[in-house]
Motif scaffolding. Structure first.
Motif, PDB file in Angstrom:
ATOM      1  N   HIS A  16       0.831  -1.218   0.000  1.00 32.93           N
ATOM      2  CA  HIS A  16       0.000   0.000   0.000  1.00 32.93           C
ATOM      3  C   HIS A  16       0.855   1.252   0.000  1.00 32.93           C
ATOM      4  CE1 HIS A  16      -3.194  -2.791   0.452  1.00 32.93           C
ATOM      5  NE2 HIS A  16      -2.350  -3.445   1.235  1.00 32.93           N
ATOM      6  N   ALA A  17       1.984   1.204   0.701  1.00 34.24           N
ATOM      7  CA  ALA A  17       2.891   2.364   0.696  1.00 34.24           C
ATOM      8  C   ALA A  17       3.585   2.471  -0.659  1.00 34.24           C
ATOM      9  CB  ALA A  17       3.923   2.212   1.820  1.00 34.24           C
ATOM     10  N   HIS A  37       8.623  -7.968  -5.131  1.00 32.40           N
ATOM     11  CA  HIS A  37       8.777  -9.425  -5.158  1.00 32.40           C
ATOM     12  C   HIS A  37       7.935 -10.091  -6.226  1.00 32.40           C
ATOM     13  CE1 HIS A  37      10.023  -9.731  -0.666  1.00 32.40           C
ATOM     14  NE2 HIS A  37      11.049 -10.032  -1.428  1.00 32.40           N
ATOM     15  N   CYS A  47      -4.267  -8.594   5.474  1.00 29.75           N
ATOM     16  CA  CYS A  47      -5.153  -8.982   6.573  1.00 29.75           C
ATOM     17  C   CYS A  47      -6.590  -8.793   6.102  1.00 29.75           C
ATOM     18  CB  CYS A  47      -4.783  -8.147   7.796  1.00 29.75           C
ATOM     19  SG  CYS A  47      -5.415  -8.796   9.338  1.00 29.75           S
ATOM     20  N   ALA A 125      14.672  -6.863  -4.043  1.00 29.89           N
ATOM     21  CA  ALA A 125      15.825  -5.968  -3.867  1.00 29.89           C
ATOM     22  C   ALA A 125      16.615  -6.513  -2.686  1.00 29.89           C
ATOM     23  CB  ALA A 125      15.354  -4.558  -3.589  1.00 29.89           C
ATOM     24  N   GLY A 200      -0.845  -9.856  13.802  1.00 26.97           N
ATOM     25  CA  GLY A 200      -1.436 -11.194  13.632  1.00 26.97           C
ATOM     26  C   GLY A 200      -2.705 -11.136  12.828  1.00 26.97           C
ATOM     27  N   GLN A 370       4.702   0.155   6.914  1.00 24.89           N
ATOM     28  CA  GLN A 370       4.901  -0.701   8.097  1.00 24.89           C
ATOM     29  C   GLN A 370       6.359  -0.704   8.571  1.00 24.89           C
ATOM     30  OE1 GLN A 370       1.919  -2.763   8.586  1.00 24.89           O
ATOM     31  NE2 GLN A 370       2.567  -4.143  10.209  1.00 24.89           N
ATOM     32  N   GLY A 376      -1.539  -0.928   9.334  1.00 23.94           N
ATOM     33  CA  GLY A 376      -2.708  -0.490   8.577  1.00 23.94           C
ATOM     34  C   GLY A 376      -2.370  -0.062   7.161  1.00 23.94           C
TER      35      GLY A 376
HETATM   36  P1  FAD Z   1       2.996  -4.489   2.698  1.00 25.35           P
HETATM   37  O1  FAD Z   1       1.583  -4.353   2.365  1.00 25.35           O
HETATM   38  O2  FAD Z   1       3.437  -5.584   3.583  1.00 25.35           O
HETATM   39  O3  FAD Z   1       3.803  -4.553   1.324  1.00 25.35           O
HETATM   40  C1  FAD Z   1       5.179  -4.761   1.270  1.00 25.35           C
HETATM   41  C2  FAD Z   1       5.537  -5.057  -0.158  1.00 25.35           C
HETATM   42  O4  FAD Z   1       6.930  -5.005  -0.339  1.00 25.35           O
HETATM   43  C3  FAD Z   1       5.106  -6.427  -0.638  1.00 25.35           C
HETATM   44  O5  FAD Z   1       4.575  -6.298  -1.926  1.00 25.35           O
HETATM   45  C4  FAD Z   1       6.409  -7.230  -0.681  1.00 25.35           C
HETATM   46  O6  FAD Z   1       6.391  -8.269  -1.593  1.00 25.35           O
HETATM   47  C5  FAD Z   1       7.372  -6.135  -1.067  1.00 25.35           C
HETATM   48  N1  FAD Z   1       8.759  -6.350  -0.653  1.00 25.35           N
HETATM   49  C6  FAD Z   1       9.213  -6.509   0.605  1.00 25.35           C
HETATM   50  N2  FAD Z   1      10.550  -6.619   0.616  1.00 25.35           N
HETATM   51  C7  FAD Z   1      10.950  -6.514  -0.673  1.00 25.35           C
HETATM   52  C8  FAD Z   1      12.219  -6.568  -1.312  1.00 25.35           C
HETATM   53  N3  FAD Z   1      13.343  -6.729  -0.631  1.00 25.35           N
HETATM   54  N4  FAD Z   1      12.268  -6.457  -2.655  1.00 25.35           N
HETATM   55  C9  FAD Z   1      11.122  -6.290  -3.393  1.00 25.35           C
HETATM   56  N5  FAD Z   1       9.892  -6.248  -2.829  1.00 25.35           N
HETATM   57  C10 FAD Z   1       9.814  -6.353  -1.483  1.00 25.35           C
HETATM   58  N6  FAD Z   1      -3.177  -3.946   9.560  1.00 25.35           N
HETATM   59  C11 FAD Z   1      -4.219  -3.490  10.246  1.00 25.35           C
HETATM   60  O7  FAD Z   1      -4.570  -2.315  10.125  1.00 25.35           O
HETATM   61  N7  FAD Z   1      -4.889  -4.278  11.090  1.00 25.35           N
HETATM   62  C12 FAD Z   1      -4.546  -5.568  11.239  1.00 25.35           C
HETATM   63  O8  FAD Z   1      -5.174  -6.259  12.022  1.00 25.35           O
HETATM   64  C13 FAD Z   1      -3.467  -6.084  10.503  1.00 25.35           C
HETATM   65  N8  FAD Z   1      -3.087  -7.369  10.647  1.00 25.35           N
HETATM   66  C14 FAD Z   1      -2.082  -7.867   9.887  1.00 25.35           C
HETATM   67  C15 FAD Z   1      -1.762  -9.198   9.985  1.00 25.35           C
HETATM   68  C16 FAD Z   1      -0.751  -9.747   9.216  1.00 25.35           C
HETATM   69  C17 FAD Z   1      -0.439 -11.177   9.351  1.00 25.35           C
HETATM   70  C18 FAD Z   1      -0.062  -8.932   8.344  1.00 25.35           C
HETATM   71  C19 FAD Z   1       1.049  -9.503   7.498  1.00 25.35           C
HETATM   72  C20 FAD Z   1      -0.360  -7.594   8.254  1.00 25.35           C
HETATM   73  C21 FAD Z   1      -1.390  -7.063   9.030  1.00 25.35           C
HETATM   74  N9  FAD Z   1      -1.760  -5.722   8.971  1.00 25.35           N
HETATM   75  C22 FAD Z   1      -2.802  -5.229   9.665  1.00 25.35           C
HETATM   76  C23 FAD Z   1      -0.918  -4.777   8.400  1.00 25.35           C
HETATM   77  C24 FAD Z   1      -1.181  -4.352   7.004  1.00 25.35           C
HETATM   78  O9  FAD Z   1      -1.169  -5.461   6.179  1.00 25.35           O
HETATM   79  C25 FAD Z   1      -0.015  -3.462   6.732  1.00 25.35           C
HETATM   80  O10 FAD Z   1      -0.049  -2.382   7.629  1.00 25.35           O
HETATM   81  C26 FAD Z   1       0.051  -2.899   5.365  1.00 25.35           C
HETATM   82  O11 FAD Z   1      -0.074  -3.885   4.415  1.00 25.35           O
HETATM   83  C27 FAD Z   1       1.405  -2.223   5.250  1.00 25.35           C
HETATM   84  O12 FAD Z   1       1.604  -1.770   3.965  1.00 25.35           O
HETATM   85  P2  FAD Z   1       3.084  -1.675   3.413  1.00 25.35           P
HETATM   86  O13 FAD Z   1       2.955  -1.133   2.052  1.00 25.35           O
HETATM   87  O14 FAD Z   1       3.934  -0.961   4.371  1.00 25.35           O
HETATM   88  O15 FAD Z   1       3.593  -3.163   3.365  1.00 25.35           O
END
Ligand code: FAD
Length: 621
Positions: A16-17, A37, A47, A125, A200, A370, A376
């Motif tokens: 999402h970010a 990835h 989630c 990466a 979780g 995150q 979130g």
């Molecule tokens: P993510 O959505 O995790 O995306 C990260 C992305 O980066 C993925 O596409 C991954 O493949 C990619 N990536 C990572 N490392 C690399 C790399 N080295 N090279 C290339 N690509 C890479 N939120 C809530 O609000 N309430 C909840 O109850 C909740 N429960 C959750 C439970 C679980 C088990 C999980 C995993 C998440 C939960 N979340 C919850 C959190 C929510 O999913 C995240 O806050 C949100 O998805 C964060 O967005 P993000 O873009 O930071 O990371």
């Protein structure tokens, strides 16, 4: 080789970010690479597939006002829409949508694939290229070297991710995905403060094995609210019902019987979990006097039978999960399609960041989502957007931009994170904003669209619609201020029919609207005219009804703005400022605030200390 390896901005991670960061940078005209990835998981909801809710919808609407994708995708994927707190004041009203995870992901992918200046590439990466404390590129798992002027890191829960189910654990970024261990190792070698957090998710359940007849139904609002300023109800897919059930005393006994094999209680998990979204074992343990907890049973989509039982996130062993689920009314024969689990991951202390989300140690490197200790989709998307904007601005040699706390929840989110840091997953609440009445979800467009347009984020369609609304508000306000109603006329009689205290002299429609018993519907009847656009009507009603409070907050903001505008050099030597205690000096050195106002928000930094800093700055100049 004719393969592009040089870009203005590289974004790592397609969650999402990352998606908001990449879209923002590309919309601003920067050649952008989104390296992730797996292209199939772009915009994946790890989630519950739900967007918005209290505090969070404010962020979604701000992302939208700045041209982002989250609200647009929600309108295309939302299968139930509701306004929460609809009977409370406008500051805390919030839109929430349950989404079809497949439709949501498809909408995000479509926006990404059709964005000019944006290149997608699937690969992990593994390394950052850093030269002279400046990020200049990344190296992928297979050794491809991409170069850019700025790099945005949005790796979510993947850095050093470990998944726990009972006493068993394995490496993973989320269920079914590999972790990012090479990059995690590299970040630990750089001068960042790394910690561990956990989150979780509950087991998922096959709807065909559930007895809904014993559960309460929960339908969405009619007419359904719309998430995006340029969205429409016509875009919404079929709307569905959610259900409510509860845990029982038997459920709690079963959960307690698994405590000795809980990774959380047995010490296998060191990371701290989200305070406001605790696991069911945590709730049963902490609130031992409660014999039941509510569970919202929410469909994951229109083309799947999987259900998300919201409220029973767990990392207990699978046998306990199964028995606990089957002790819940309606779930007696439930089939679990995916076990619940907890995940532990690395996060980086956000105090190492500036307001633009650029790191203080490595120039041109930005962190969002995150990875910064938040939880979130909405918090992640908002940070991604800000990091993407600033990565593009820096790549284009332009001045940075970030909103202040009185301009946006995004400003509150980032200022909280970088000023106070966090040692537990941070989520947004309306209570975190001191200027709640000004930062409403209904006026996010009015607060930010103009800035978005200047930054190059807002297209002509949105800009035109925004100007129509803004002009409509001005026209309707002026009509309500200038139309006077006399008591001894037909309109006056209609008005007196609604008023607790009848009119004794002529009054404007705006004055009448200020009375508590009168709403815009009454005004439309009294004046026999109404604004065509319901959004204009809502806005005018809120502005007039809450005028007194809003103008008091505006005065306060004006007073504080001077401190917001007084910059503090990042290399300021706090040791030479007289009158500061060693404790305060240490806090200022740890945070290195960018403005006097930010310094004043650090816990323990007193008004007297702020005065000493101001005196020092004056002497220095
Ligand atoms: P993510 O959505 O995790 O995306 C990260 C992305 O980066 C993925 O596409 C991954 O493949 C990619 N990536 C990572 N490392 C690399 C790399 N080295 N090279 C290339 N690509 C890479 N939120 C809530 O609000 N309430 C909840 O109850 C909740 N429960 C959750 C439970 C679980 C088990 C999980 C995993 C998440 C939960 N979340 C919850 C959190 C929510 O999913 C995240 O806050 C949100 O998805 C964060 O967005 P993000 O873009 O930071 O990371």
């Amino acid at each position: 080789m004719d393969f592009p390896t040089r870009f203005d901005v590289i974004v790592i991670g397609g969650g999402h970010a990352g998606t908001e960061a990449a879209l923002a940078a590309a919309r601003m005209g920067s050649q952008t690479l989104l390296l992730t990835h797996n292209i199939e998981t772009l915009g994946q909801m790890s989630c519950n597939p739900a967007i918005g809710g209290i505090g969070k919808s404010h962020l979604v609407k701000e992302i939208d006002a700045l041209g982002g994708a989250m609200a647009r995708a929600t309108d295309k994927g939302g299968i139930q829409f509701r306004v929460l707190n609809s009977r409370k004041g406008p500051a805390v009203r919030a839109t929430r949508a349950q989404a079809d995870r497949v439709l949501y992901k498809a909408a995000i992918r479509e926006i990404l694939e059709n964005q000019p200046n944006l290149t997608l590439f699937q690969q992990a990466a593994d390394d950052l290229i850093v030269e002279n404390d400046q990020a200049v590129g990344v190296v992928t798992q297979t050794g491809i070297r991409f170069h850019a002027k700025t790099v945005v890191l949005t790796t979510g829960t993947f850095l050093g991710g470990v998944i726990h189910i009972g006493m068993q654990n394995h490496a993973g970024g989320r269920a079914g995905d590999a972790p990012a261990n090479a990059l995690a190792k590299r970040l630990r070698e750089l001068p960042f403060n790394v910690g561990r957090l956990k989150t979780g998710t509950p087991p998922r359940i096959d709807a065909r094995t559930v007895d809904f007849s014993v559960m309460d139904q929960q339908w969405g609002d009619t007419p359904a609210p719309v998430m995006s300023f340029i969205g429409s109800r016509d875009e919404h897919p079929e709307q569905v019902c959610c259900y409510v059930t509860r845990t029982t005393e038997q459920t709690h006994d079963i959960i307690r019987s698994g405590f000795d094999r809980s990774p959380m209680f047995a010490g296998a998990i060191e990371g701290v979990g989200p305070r406001y979204c605790p696991s069911i074992e945590d709730k049963v343990n902490r609130f031992a006097d409660k014999d039941s907890h509510q569970i919202f049973v929410e469909p994951e989509g229109l083309t799947t039978n999987e259900l998300y039982p919201n409220g029973i996130s767990t990392s207990l062993p699978f046998d306990i999960q199964l028995a606990a689920v089957r002790s819940i009314p309606g779930f007696e024969n439930a089939h679990i399609t995916r076990p619940g689990y907890a995940i532990e991951y690395d996060y980086l202390n956000p105090q190492d960041l500036r307001h633009t989300l650029e790191t203080k140690f490595i120039q041109g490197l930005y962190f969002a989502g995150q990875i910064n200790g938040t939880t979130g989709y909405e918090e992640a998307g908002a940070q991604g957007l800000l990091a993407g904007i600033n990565a593009a601005l820096k790549a284009q040699d332009k001045d940075e931009w970030y909103p202040r706390r009185d301009e946006a929840y995004l400003g509150v989110l980032v200022d909280d994170l970088i000023t106070m840091g966090t040692n537990e997953p941070y989520r947004m609440f309306t209570s975190r904003a001191e200027y709640r009445l000004i930062l409403r979800e209904d006026n996010a467009d009015l607060r930010l669209t103009e800035t978005g347009r200047k930054l190059g984020l807002v297209d002509d369609e949105r800009w035109q619609k925004f100007n129509d609304k803004r002009d409509g508000i001005v026209r309707e306000r002026s009509r309500l201020e200038s139309t006077r109603i006399h008591p001894n006329t037909e309109a006056g009689e209609r008005a007196n029919g609604f008023l607790k205290q009848p009119m004794t002299r002529d009054q404007s429609l705006a004055e009448l609207l200020r009375r508590p018993e009168i709403d815009y519907g009454h005004i439309a009847e009294i004046g026999a005219e109404r604004a065509e656009d319901p959004n204009v009507a809502d806005q005018v009603e809120i502005e007039i009804k809450y005028e007194g409070y809003i103008s008091r907050q505006a005065d306060e903001i004006e007073r504080l703005r001077r401190n917001e505008n007084t910059a503090l050099p990042l290399d300021l030597d706090y040791d030479v400022i007289g009158g500061l205690s060693n404790e305060i000096k240490q806090k200022l050195k740890d945070v290195r605030p960018e403005t006097v106002a930010q310094a004043s928000r650090i816990q323990g930094v007193t008004p007297a200390a702020v005065s000493q800093i101001l005196v020092h700055l004056k002497k220095r100049d």
